[in-house]
Design a protein around this motif. Structure first.
Motif, short mmCIF file in Angstrom:
data_model
loop_
_atom_site.label_atom_id
_atom_site.label_comp_id
_atom_site.label_asym_id
_atom_site.label_seq_id
_atom_site.Cartn_x
_atom_site.Cartn_y
_atom_site.Cartn_z
N PHE A 85 0.78 -1.26 -0.12
CA PHE A 85 -0.03 0.15 0.18
C PHE A 85 0.93 1.16 0.10
O PHE A 85 0.47 2.22 -0.82
N VAL A 86 1.77 1.26 1.06
CA VAL A 86 2.53 2.46 0.90
C VAL A 86 3.49 2.39 -0.40
O VAL A 86 3.60 3.67 -0.95
N SER A 87 4.00 1.49 -1.01
CA SER A 87 4.72 1.72 -2.22
C SER A 87 3.61 2.29 -3.33
O SER A 87 4.17 2.96 -4.35
N GLY A 88 2.46 1.52 -3.41
CA GLY A 88 1.58 2.13 -4.43
C GLY A 88 1.18 3.50 -4.26
O GLY A 88 1.07 4.39 -5.27
N PHE A 89 1.09 3.88 -3.11
CA PHE A 89 0.78 5.41 -2.83
C PHE A 89 1.93 6.15 -3.27
O PHE A 89 1.83 7.33 -3.96
N GLY A 90 3.13 5.83 -2.90
CA GLY A 90 4.38 6.55 -3.53
C GLY A 90 4.39 6.81 -4.83
O GLY A 90 4.84 7.65 -5.39
N TRP A 91 4.29 5.44 -5.62
CA TRP A 91 4.06 5.47 -7.04
C TRP A 91 3.23 6.34 -7.81
O TRP A 91 3.50 6.96 -8.63
N THR A 92 1.97 6.81 -7.22
CA THR A 92 1.29 7.55 -7.90
C THR A 92 1.46 8.95 -7.93
O THR A 92 1.23 9.73 -8.92
N PHE A 93 2.55 9.43 -7.02
CA PHE A 93 3.05 10.64 -7.19
C PHE A 93 4.08 10.93 -8.33
O PHE A 93 4.01 11.77 -8.75
N ILE A 94 4.66 9.74 -8.74
CA ILE A 94 5.63 9.75 -9.79
C ILE A 94 5.32 9.33 -10.86
O ILE A 94 5.44 10.30 -11.95
N SER A 95 4.20 8.52 -11.11
CA SER A 95 3.64 8.10 -12.34
C SER A 95 2.83 9.34 -12.84
O SER A 95 1.93 9.94 -12.46
N GLY A 96 3.27 9.78 -14.22
CA GLY A 96 2.63 10.69 -14.85
C GLY A 96 3.35 12.05 -14.74
O GLY A 96 3.76 12.68 -15.64
N ALA A 97 3.82 12.20 -13.44
CA ALA A 97 4.48 13.51 -13.12
C ALA A 97 6.00 13.77 -13.80
O ALA A 97 6.31 14.70 -14.11
N ASP A 98 6.41 12.19 -13.60
CA ASP A 98 8.10 12.60 -14.30
C ASP A 98 7.93 12.63 -15.60
O ASP A 98 8.83 13.53 -16.44
N MET A 99 7.06 11.93 -16.48
CA MET A 99 7.10 12.18 -17.80
C MET A 99 6.55 13.77 -18.30
O MET A 99 7.03 14.09 -19.37
N ALA A 100 5.28 13.88 -17.51
CA ALA A 100 5.13 15.49 -17.84
C ALA A 100 6.21 16.61 -17.81
O ALA A 100 6.11 17.42 -18.27
N TRP A 101 7.08 16.21 -16.60
CA TRP A 101 8.13 17.31 -16.30
C TRP A 101 8.94 17.17 -17.46
O TRP A 101 9.36 18.40 -17.96
N ILE A 102 9.50 15.97 -17.96
CA ILE A 102 10.75 15.97 -18.88
C ILE A 102 10.03 16.21 -20.22
O ILE A 102 10.78 17.10 -20.98
N VAL A 103 8.87 16.05 -20.66
CA VAL A 103 8.21 16.45 -21.90
C VAL A 103 8.28 18.05 -21.87
O VAL A 103 8.55 18.79 -22.82
N ASP A 104 7.73 18.67 -20.89
CA ASP A 104 7.83 20.02 -20.70
C ASP A 104 9.16 20.60 -20.72
O ASP A 104 9.55 21.81 -21.60
N GLU A 105 10.20 19.99 -20.32
CA GLU A 105 11.52 20.56 -20.33
C GLU A 105 12.30 20.67 -21.51
O GLU A 105 12.97 21.41 -21.98
N VAL A 106 12.03 19.54 -22.28
CA VAL A 106 12.85 19.24 -23.41
C VAL A 106 11.93 19.39 -24.92
O VAL A 106 12.57 19.36 -25.89
#
Length: 413
Positions: free
Chosen positions: A111-132
């Motif tokens: 449960f803890v791992s799944g909750f943590g992953w939801t913060f990363i999922s989508g946000a990491d790709m959205a960040w890098i697509v914006d930047e480059v």
């Protein structure tokens, strides 16, 4: 020291690959050999994680689009790291809390791992697509995959070494890697292209988040391609959960390892991972030269071919008559999945608007979580009632609707 966004992304992908390979290479030895979990319990672990993602993915994606993709990723790294450390420590914690079973602690860690992953999922790709920028991100995904495969090799060696000392140590080490990565991103991850939605005098935090979510939902509903991606992700999730949780069990209990070749299961799993990674590196390099990652039709056709090969490889593994056959099938599956990841991510980001990118990516991740949560228990039940081999066949069957969708689109075009 100032690092470019692409450099930070490459380091982030390398470190996550190192952590994941350290944890997953000897995953079966810890959960099956040491803790004695059965096929249904193995799948239930994934079900808890995916149900967590299903519940929280939309909320955390909206947070990334409303406030900060960088902040969302950093929070996720720390929470995910804590989840892995907890999962690697369940035997120690269980000894201190005899009224709570070890399996229940594992579910808490998931449960803890799944909750943590939801913060990363989508946000990491959205960040890098914006930047480059969208035009450059496909090639960056391929380069990042190549570099992460090198980190995977290091993680494999580390996993095997730590597992021979204690089967739980790879989980603890993976958690510490994620915690360290969180610190690194706090220092070096910059967010220069993200534009926060404008606030009105009467808007509240909840109102802003609701507006962002509604915008993302409208984007998905308006675009047939995004609806198709949601369907593809749903069935991919249903198929992957069963395979990911049960392939080690099939290899250990149904096929077995050759006697007198390597001294331990940890070394066998390490060898399989090394071979998969090396062949995957060669395949990614060859694909990078031949596939135009900026052409949507080429990317789409690549997804079709890889999906067909994926179904065939899983069926081949399920019906393997020998260890050598099973090994060849496993290597094929590993290489196919290695290639599918950057190609799928490129196809996905070609069809999403910048302002709601993290929210839409999170919604698509929710469809993946829904597929895994729904398909996982079915596959686990088949494994308990019939056999693990039958579960793998069900996993392959769950991929077949994706092939039908791709084939229909290609015929129309």
């Amino acid at each position: 020291m100032n690092l470019r966004a692409s450099q930070v992304y490459m380091i982030m992908m390398s470190m996550t690959a190192l952590a994941i390979s350290t944890m997953s290479t000897t995953y079966g030895i810890y959960l099956i050999g040491e803790l004695g979990l059965n096929p249904f319990q193995l799948v239930m672990m994934g079900t808890v994680m995916e149900c967590t993602a299903l519940i929280f993915e939309g909320v955390t994606g909206v947070v990334a689009d409303t406030y900060s993709r960088r902040l969302s990723v950093i929070i996720g790294m720390f929470v995910l790291g804590a989840g892995f450390v907890l999962e690697g420590s369940v035997q120690w914690i269980g000894a201190l809390t005899p009224f709570i079973s070890v399996f229940m602690w594992i579910l808490v860690a998931e449960f803890v791992s799944g909750f943590g992953w939801t913060f990363i999922s989508g946000a990491d790709m959205a960040w890098i697509v914006d930047e480059v920028g969208e035009k450059n991100v496909g090639h960056l995904f391929m380069r990042a995959k190549r570099v992460s495969l090198i980190a995977t090799l290091l993680g494999i060696a580390l996993s095997v070494g730590l597992s021979t000392v204690a089967p739980n140590l790879p989980f603890v080490a993976a958690g510490l890697f994620y915690l360290g990565l969180g610190v690194f991103l706090m220092l070096f991850m910059k967010e220069t292209k993200f534009v926060r939605p404008e606030r009105t005098a009467h808007s509240t935090h909840w109102h802003e988040m609701k507006t962002t979510w509604v915008t993302g939902a409208k984007v998905v509903r308006r675009h047939p391609v995004l609806l198709m991606i949601v369907a593809v992700t749903l069935f991919s999730g249903a198929a992957s959960e069963g395979y990911d949780r049960l392939w080690e069990a099939h290899l250990i209990t149904d096929i077995g390892f050759p006697q007198g070749v390597l001294s331990s299961m940890a070394m066998w799993f390490g060898l399989i991972s090394v071979l998969t990674t090396i062949i995957g590196m060669l395949a990614v390099r060859a694909t990078e030269k031949r596939l135009d990652m900026s052409n949507e039709r080429s990317v789409f056709y690549g997804m079709f071919v890889l999906t067909a090969a994926h179904i065939a490889a899983i069926l081949s593994f399920a019906f393997s008559p020998s260890f050598a056959w099973a090994l060849g099938s496993l290597l094929a599956i590993g290489v196919i999945r290695t290639l599918k990841e950057p190609i799928y991510n490129t196809w996905l980001n070609m069809n999403i608007e910048n302002k709601s990118r993290a929210t839409v990516l999170s919604m698509i991740s929710q469809s993946d979580a829904l597929g895994q949560a729904a398909g996982g228990p079915l596959v686990g039940w088949v494994g308990n009632r019939i056999s693990v081999r039958a579960s793998l066949v069900v996993a392959a069957v769950l991929l077949s609707p994706i092939l039908a969708v791709f084939a229909r689109v290609l015929r129309k075009r």
